[in-house]
Design a protein around this motif. Structure first.
Motif, PDB file in Angstrom:
ATOM      1  N   LEU A  16      11.224 -18.364   5.477  1.00  0.00           N
ATOM      2  CA  LEU A  16      11.514 -18.291   4.051  1.00  0.00           C
ATOM      3  C   LEU A  16      10.555 -17.343   3.343  1.00  0.00           C
ATOM      4  CD1 LEU A  16      12.221 -22.055   3.254  1.00  0.00           C
ATOM      5  CD2 LEU A  16      13.879 -20.180   3.273  1.00  0.00           C
ATOM      6  N   LYS A  17       9.282 -17.366   3.738  1.00  0.00           N
ATOM      7  CA  LYS A  17       8.316 -16.481   3.097  1.00  0.00           C
ATOM      8  C   LYS A  17       8.667 -15.028   3.367  1.00  0.00           C
ATOM      9  CE  LYS A  17       4.783 -15.365   0.668  1.00  0.00           C
ATOM     10  NZ  LYS A  17       3.413 -15.767   0.981  1.00  0.00           N
ATOM     11  N   GLY A  18       9.058 -14.712   4.608  1.00  0.00           N
ATOM     12  CA  GLY A  18       9.456 -13.352   4.943  1.00  0.00           C
ATOM     13  C   GLY A  18      10.670 -12.908   4.148  1.00  0.00           C
ATOM     14  N   GLU A  19      11.642 -13.811   3.988  1.00  0.00           N
ATOM     15  CA  GLU A  19      12.837 -13.487   3.217  1.00  0.00           C
ATOM     16  C   GLU A  19      12.519 -13.291   1.738  1.00  0.00           C
ATOM     17  OE1 GLU A  19      15.604 -16.224   6.200  1.00  0.00           O
ATOM     18  OE2 GLU A  19      15.539 -16.660   4.062  1.00  0.00           O
ATOM     19  N   LEU A  20      11.599 -14.113   1.223  1.00  0.00           N
ATOM     20  CA  LEU A  20      11.192 -13.985  -0.180  1.00  0.00           C
ATOM     21  C   LEU A  20      10.490 -12.658  -0.428  1.00  0.00           C
ATOM     22  CD1 LEU A  20      10.758 -15.062  -3.051  1.00  0.00           C
ATOM     23  CD2 LEU A  20       8.712 -16.252  -2.199  1.00  0.00           C
ATOM     24  N   VAL A  21       9.611 -12.267   0.495  1.00  0.00           N
ATOM     25  CA  VAL A  21       8.898 -10.995   0.362  1.00  0.00           C
ATOM     26  C   VAL A  21       9.885  -9.832   0.373  1.00  0.00           C
ATOM     27  CG1 VAL A  21       7.268  -9.421   1.477  1.00  0.00           C
ATOM     28  CG2 VAL A  21       6.712 -11.854   1.306  1.00  0.00           C
ATOM     29  N   ALA A  22      10.842  -9.866   1.299  1.00  0.00           N
ATOM     30  CA  ALA A  22      11.848  -8.804   1.360  1.00  0.00           C
ATOM     31  C   ALA A  22      12.666  -8.757   0.074  1.00  0.00           C
ATOM     32  CB  ALA A  22      12.763  -9.030   2.571  1.00  0.00           C
ATOM     33  N   PHE A  23      13.009  -9.918  -0.446  1.00  0.00           N
ATOM     34  CA  PHE A  23      13.760  -9.999  -1.699  1.00  0.00           C
ATOM     35  C   PHE A  23      12.959  -9.408  -2.854  1.00  0.00           C
ATOM     36  CE2 PHE A  23      14.853 -12.483  -5.553  1.00  0.00           C
ATOM     37  CZ  PHE A  23      16.205 -12.178  -5.657  1.00  0.00           C
ATOM     38  N   GLY A  24      11.669  -9.749  -2.929  1.00  0.00           N
ATOM     39  CA  GLY A  24      10.824  -9.271  -4.013  1.00  0.00           C
ATOM     40  C   GLY A  24      10.523  -7.787  -3.946  1.00  0.00           C
ATOM     41  N   GLN A  25      10.590  -7.220  -2.732  1.00  0.00           N
ATOM     42  CA  GLN A  25      10.324  -5.794  -2.568  1.00  0.00           C
ATOM     43  C   GLN A  25      11.601  -4.952  -2.572  1.00  0.00           C
ATOM     44  OE1 GLN A  25       7.677  -6.321   1.045  1.00  0.00           O
ATOM     45  NE2 GLN A  25       6.347  -4.971  -0.126  1.00  0.00           N
ATOM     46  N   SER A  26      12.716  -5.582  -2.879  1.00  0.00           N
ATOM     47  CA  SER A  26      13.975  -4.837  -2.934  1.00  0.00           C
ATOM     48  C   SER A  26      14.021  -3.976  -4.184  1.00  0.00           C
ATOM     49  CB  SER A  26      15.154  -5.813  -2.914  1.00  0.00           C
ATOM     50  OG  SER A  26      15.115  -6.651  -4.058  1.00  0.00           O
ATOM     51  N   ALA A  27      15.008  -3.081  -4.232  1.00  0.00           N
ATOM     52  CA  ALA A  27      15.097  -2.097  -5.311  1.00  0.00           C
ATOM     53  C   ALA A  27      15.242  -2.739  -6.684  1.00  0.00           C
ATOM     54  CB  ALA A  27      16.271  -1.157  -5.039  1.00  0.00           C
ATOM     55  N   ARG A  28      15.802  -3.942  -6.747  1.00  0.00           N
ATOM     56  CA  ARG A  28      16.062  -4.561  -8.052  1.00  0.00           C
ATOM     57  C   ARG A  28      14.771  -4.908  -8.804  1.00  0.00           C
ATOM     58  NH1 ARG A  28      19.096  -9.780  -5.852  1.00  0.00           N
ATOM     59  NH2 ARG A  28      19.335  -8.387  -4.074  1.00  0.00           N
ATOM     60  N   PHE A  29      13.662  -5.063  -8.054  1.00  0.00           N
ATOM     61  CA  PHE A  29      12.385  -5.406  -8.697  1.00  0.00           C
ATOM     62  C   PHE A  29      11.391  -4.261  -8.677  1.00  0.00           C
ATOM     63  CE2 PHE A  29      13.628  -9.640  -9.308  1.00  0.00           C
ATOM     64  CZ  PHE A  29      14.241 -10.130  -8.153  1.00  0.00           C
ATOM     65  N   ASP A  30      11.836  -3.106  -8.215  1.00  0.00           N
ATOM     66  CA  ASP A  30      10.926  -1.977  -8.057  1.00  0.00           C
ATOM     67  C   ASP A  30      10.282  -1.552  -9.371  1.00  0.00           C
ATOM     68  OD1 ASP A  30       9.880   0.222  -6.279  1.00  0.00           O
ATOM     69  OD2 ASP A  30      10.906   1.422  -7.794  1.00  0.00           O
ATOM     70  N   ARG A  31      11.027  -1.648 -10.461  1.00  0.00           N
ATOM     71  CA  ARG A  31      10.505  -1.181 -11.758  1.00  0.00           C
ATOM     72  C   ARG A  31       9.297  -1.996 -12.223  1.00  0.00           C
ATOM     73  NH1 ARG A  31      15.571  -2.807 -15.548  1.00  0.00           N
ATOM     74  NH2 ARG A  31      16.650  -2.342 -13.580  1.00  0.00           N
ATOM     75  N   TRP A  32       9.132  -3.219 -11.695  1.00  0.00           N
ATOM     76  CA  TRP A  32       8.000  -4.053 -12.107  1.00  0.00           C
ATOM     77  C   TRP A  32       6.888  -4.079 -11.049  1.00  0.00           C
ATOM     78  CZ3 TRP A  32      13.017  -6.502 -12.606  1.00  0.00           C
ATOM     79  CH2 TRP A  32      13.536  -6.426 -13.899  1.00  0.00           C
ATOM     80  N   LEU A  33       7.237  -4.131  -9.781  1.00  0.00           N
ATOM     81  CA  LEU A  33       6.234  -4.238  -8.727  1.00  0.00           C
ATOM     82  C   LEU A  33       5.498  -2.924  -8.483  1.00  0.00           C
ATOM     83  CD1 LEU A  33       4.775  -5.717  -6.485  1.00  0.00           C
ATOM     84  CD2 LEU A  33       6.729  -5.276  -4.969  1.00  0.00           C
ATOM     85  N   THR A  34       6.228  -1.820  -8.425  1.00  0.00           N
ATOM     86  CA  THR A  34       5.601  -0.533  -8.111  1.00  0.00           C
ATOM     87  C   THR A  34       4.479  -0.167  -9.083  1.00  0.00           C
ATOM     88  OG1 THR A  34       7.574   0.315  -6.998  1.00  0.00           O
ATOM     89  CG2 THR A  34       5.990   1.938  -7.807  1.00  0.00           C
ATOM     90  N   PRO A  35       4.673  -0.316 -10.408  1.00  0.00           N
ATOM     91  CA  PRO A  35       3.564   0.004 -11.314  1.00  0.00           C
ATOM     92  C   PRO A  35       2.319  -0.851 -11.067  1.00  0.00           C
ATOM     93  CG  PRO A  35       5.619  -0.080 -12.534  1.00  0.00           C
ATOM     94  CD  PRO A  35       5.922  -0.592 -11.167  1.00  0.00           C
ATOM     95  N   LEU A  36       2.504  -2.115 -10.680  1.00  0.00           N
ATOM     96  CA  LEU A  36       1.352  -2.974 -10.399  1.00  0.00           C
ATOM     97  C   LEU A  36       0.551  -2.439  -9.214  1.00  0.00           C
ATOM     98  CD1 LEU A  36       2.966  -6.526 -10.751  1.00  0.00           C
ATOM     99  CD2 LEU A  36       1.626  -5.268 -12.443  1.00  0.00           C
ATOM    100  N   LEU A  37       1.256  -2.022  -8.181  1.00  0.00           N
ATOM    101  CA  LEU A  37       0.587  -1.504  -6.987  1.00  0.00           C
ATOM    102  C   LEU A  37      -0.060  -0.149  -7.258  1.00  0.00           C
ATOM    103  CD1 LEU A  37       3.277  -2.466  -4.329  1.00  0.00           C
ATOM    104  CD2 LEU A  37       1.056  -3.563  -4.674  1.00  0.00           C
ATOM    105  N   LEU A  38       0.609   0.711  -8.005  1.00  0.00           N
ATOM    106  CA  LEU A  38       0.055   2.025  -8.316  1.00  0.00           C
ATOM    107  C   LEU A  38      -1.191   1.908  -9.184  1.00  0.00           C
ATOM    108  CD1 LEU A  38       3.274   4.138  -9.015  1.00  0.00           C
ATOM    109  CD2 LEU A  38       1.778   4.257  -7.017  1.00  0.00           C
ATOM    110  N   GLU A  39      -1.164   1.018 -10.144  1.00  0.00           N
ATOM    111  CA  GLU A  39      -2.331   0.841 -11.006  1.00  0.00           C
ATOM    112  C   GLU A  39      -3.515   0.315 -10.214  1.00  0.00           C
ATOM    113  OE1 GLU A  39      -0.830  -1.659 -14.146  1.00  0.00           O
ATOM    114  OE2 GLU A  39      -0.684   0.058 -15.496  1.00  0.00           O
ATOM    115  N   ALA A  40      -3.239  -0.617  -9.304  1.00  0.00           N
ATOM    116  CA  ALA A  40      -4.321  -1.163  -8.478  1.00  0.00           C
ATOM    117  C   ALA A  40      -4.872  -0.116  -7.520  1.00  0.00           C
ATOM    118  CB  ALA A  40      -3.822  -2.384  -7.700  1.00  0.00           C
ATOM    119  N   ALA A  41      -4.012   0.805  -7.071  1.00  0.00           N
ATOM    120  CA  ALA A  41      -4.447   1.843  -6.130  1.00  0.00           C
ATOM    121  C   ALA A  41      -5.352   2.866  -6.786  1.00  0.00           C
ATOM    122  CB  ALA A  41      -3.230   2.531  -5.516  1.00  0.00           C
ATOM    123  N   GLY A  42      -5.188   3.090  -8.102  1.00  0.00           N
ATOM    124  CA  GLY A  42      -6.036   4.042  -8.803  1.00  0.00           C
ATOM    125  C   GLY A  42      -5.644   5.477  -8.537  1.00  0.00           C
TER     126      GLY A  42
END
Length: 324
Positions: A16-42
């Motif tokens: 279930l955790k693997g499926e949840l991670v795949a779901f959260g990293q899908s294109a539908r959530f990219d607009r919110w997750l990607t900026p978080l990762l980019l900001e943290a990366a600097g």
């Protein structure tokens, strides 16, 4: 729940955790997750794998989407094939991981306070809180620049943080204690909350400076450096010159301490730098800022950001283990 069902659920949880991670990293959530990762990366676009995992976990379980739901909420809602036990397990992760996620978020806020400020309103809120905290620091400690032994510095800062922590509920009646992180201190009921970084902790003296722009910082052997600027006869001593070279060279040291000492000792600053740089015509007034910009270009590359990170009440409560 009987032991067999529990064993099956534990085995299923990894899937279930693997499926949840795949779901959260899908294109539908990219607009919110990607900026978080980019900001943290600097600017260097480098992000530690462990930190990336923590950011993704927090996004999956705690990040509020525009409609107020979380990723795990949407995952559970869209999966009609899940059993009631599996649904309870997935939704329970929001709280089961809450304290760990809160601590990771707090550490990230302390190490990268700029991540908290994503709009002008947040920036101004951060500056205002830092101004308030700096004023309280000056009142409590007797000034914005101190030279102490490492032990005395830790004792003073712990006393200060305790004072601020205990005064916060009285100053903000009706609110919890999950407020701010002054100078990097983590809120919580267990003290001490502050320890010096390894460099200053091993030095003979520590400079504690709470600047209006650069915030609260700690400088190893600041007492020796101050002596160098106060006494021009020390310019011939190698250990004093080597220390000034370290302050000019290290990227972990902002221009602040050198600026402070040059301003406090205008009669000797020129002598100090002429000897160090072997430039008889050097004057701090004419060449000081140029020297700092050349030696520390990274400092001038980004717009200043407040050194105080603002956190929510719930996050502070979770980090304290559920205590208010």
């Amino acid at each position: 729940m009987d032991t067999r069902l529990l064993a099956d659920l534990v085995e299923r949880s990894a899937e279930l955790k693997g499926e949840l991670v795949a779901f959260g990293q899908s294109a539908r959530f990219d607009r919110w997750l990607t900026p978080l990762l980019l900001e943290a990366a600097g600017p260097g676009r480098e992000l530690d794998e462990t930190e990336a995992i923590r950011i993704i976990d927090r996004f999956l379980l705690r990040y509020r989407l525009p409609d107020g739901s979380t990723v795990v909420d949407r995952f559970v809602t869209g999966r009609r094939d899940l059993t009631e036990a599996e649904r309870e397990l997935l939704l329970g992760w929001r709280e089961a991981y809450a304290a760990e996620i809160a601590e990771a978020a707090l550490r990230l806020a302390v190490s990268e306070p700029r991540l908290v400020f994503r709009n002008p309103e947040k920036v101004e809120q951060g500056w205002q809180q830092m101004r308030e905290d700096r004023a309280a620091f000056v009142e409590f400690c007797g000034g914005d620049e101190l030279v102490l032994s490492p032990a005395a510095a830790e004792e003073l800062l712990n006393a200060y943080y305790r004072h601020r922590w205990e005064a916060a509920p009285a100053a903000r009646p009706g609110r919890g204690r999950g407020g701010r992180l002054p100078g990097g201190g983590l809120p919580g009921a267990d003290f001490p909350v502050f320890e010096l970084p390894p460099g200053p902790a091993a030095a003979n003296t520590v400079g504690v400076i709470y600047d209006e722009v650069d915030g609260l910082n700690f400088y190893a052997d600041y007492g020796m450096l101050r002596d160098l600027f106060a006494d021009p006869h020390l310019t011939g001593r190698r250990k004093h010159q080597d220390l000034l070279r370290v302050y000019l060279r290290e990227e972990s040291i902002a221009p602040l301490p050198i600026r402070r000492l040059a301003a406090a000792h205008p009669g000797t600053a020129d002598t100090v730098f002429r000897k160090l740089l072997r430039q008889p015509g050097f004057t701090w007034a004419e060449h000081g800022e140029e020297l700092l910009r050349r030696r520390k270009p990274w400092y001038y590359a980004d717009e200043p950001r407040p050194g105080v990170s603002v956190i929510g009440e719930r996050l502070g409560e979770l980090a304290a283990g559920g205590r208010r």
